[in-house]
Design a protein around this motif. Sequence first.
Motif, short mmCIF file in Angstrom:
data_model
loop_
_atom_site.label_atom_id
_atom_site.label_comp_id
_atom_site.label_asym_id
_atom_site.label_seq_id
_atom_site.Cartn_x
_atom_site.Cartn_y
_atom_site.Cartn_z
N GLN A 176 59.77 18.37 13.52
CA GLN A 176 61.06 18.96 13.12
C GLN A 176 61.68 19.74 14.28
O GLN A 176 62.88 19.64 14.53
CB GLN A 176 60.85 19.87 11.91
CG GLN A 176 62.15 20.46 11.38
CD GLN A 176 61.91 21.28 10.11
OE1 GLN A 176 60.79 21.43 9.66
NE2 GLN A 176 62.99 21.81 9.54
N ALA A 177 60.86 20.49 14.99
CA ALA A 177 61.39 21.29 16.10
C ALA A 177 61.96 20.42 17.21
O ALA A 177 62.95 20.77 17.85
CB ALA A 177 60.28 22.19 16.66
N ASP A 223 55.74 20.42 11.79
CA ASP A 223 56.60 21.45 12.41
C ASP A 223 57.07 21.02 13.80
O ASP A 223 58.22 21.24 14.18
CB ASP A 223 55.85 22.78 12.50
CG ASP A 223 55.65 23.43 11.13
OD1 ASP A 223 56.36 23.04 10.18
OD2 ASP A 223 54.79 24.32 11.03
N GLU A 224 56.17 20.40 14.57
CA GLU A 224 56.54 19.94 15.91
C GLU A 224 57.58 18.83 15.84
O GLU A 224 58.53 18.80 16.61
CB GLU A 224 55.30 19.44 16.65
CG GLU A 224 54.34 20.56 17.07
CD GLU A 224 53.02 20.02 17.58
OE1 GLU A 224 52.31 20.78 18.27
OE2 GLU A 224 52.69 18.86 17.27
N THR A 283 52.45 17.60 14.67
CA THR A 283 52.39 18.24 13.36
C THR A 283 53.80 18.11 12.76
O THR A 283 54.77 17.88 13.49
CB THR A 283 52.01 19.72 13.48
OG1 THR A 283 53.08 20.41 14.17
CG2 THR A 283 50.70 19.90 14.26
#
Length: 378
Positions: free
Chosen positions: A228-229, A225-226, A223
Amino acid sequence: MKTLYNLIWFSFLILMISACSSGKKALQKGDYDKAVAQAIHRLRGNDDHKKAASTLAKAYKYAVESHLSNVERAKLSMDQLKWEPVVSNYQSINYLYDEILRCPGCREVVPNPVKYDAELATAKRNAAEARYQLGVAALGQKQNRQKAIEAHQHFSSVQYFVPRYKDVEDKLQEALYHATLKVVVEPIPTPARMFTIRHEFFVNKINEYLHNNVISEYVRFYTPDEAQAQQLEFVDHIIRMEFDQFTLGNVFSNKVTREVSRDSVLLSEEGRAPVYGTVKATVTVHEKAITGTGLLDFKVLDNDLNKVISQEKFPSEYTWAVRWASFNGDERALTDEDKALVNKIELPIPNPQWIFEEFTAPIYDQVINKMRVYYRNF
């Protein structure tokens, strides 16, 4: 990755299960390992089987000679991977040794089977070193994904021959990172015309599948978010989906009234003779339905080239419908189907969100199948 030992073991198991002879025919054809396997199988069932004993004595001698000849031939080769057939042949000899030791009748025929543990260990180290050097060379070109895949496969072979050889575990992780195609699945934007409908569940369901199922060893889905994290250095592909259309048609309503009757129905039992006759009723069948139709636009974008490399549109349709009935007259005139409809009640039309979720179910299957087919060979 199936190990050479597992392949040898599996082949022997199949041969032993299917063996129905003493192995003489296999011996005559020069298939010495098969002849040994069949002879061992027979001697385990009958340690006095003379044909099997004779076959084992000859076949074992020839099998060992054949494998040792293969070993010497491989050692003289200029092939960088020449130690792998050496490993395979020593493993075959050692396997014959183990099988004979587990067969009392076989030990009478071959009292001193040979085993090459030290030679096998040396061959494995040499095979591991050869693969390690090939892996290091390929990893030096890790910006080329195919070279990174090649490096990972070499280091995987190293692990088979000699687990934890040098820094192979770190090399494996580094190679896998660069070999993996990184794909980000974007959330679906909400068009203004669909402001009352939530569709996060759809892409969440897709992501759940992708996170719990391996499509390819060298493809991973994230995703945003994943990604980016985990601070990904680069993303290879972006999957972008959008509902071009989703419309709910007008509510369809209809009713049909019909007369029904049934003959020879008992009307009265007054007096000595029962009275039979015809009963009638009027049945009104109501029907209500609404259909949701739409189209999902599915795109795969190459992030480096900033262009669409695959696109497909997935249509779907879902119709919700309900039928019920009412009647006037004698209930005995109704059929079983009429009674079932009469016992139903009018249901309210589901909300658009529920219809939308039903409408997306077949699209989900199409999207998952598309991704499986598209990415399984990356």
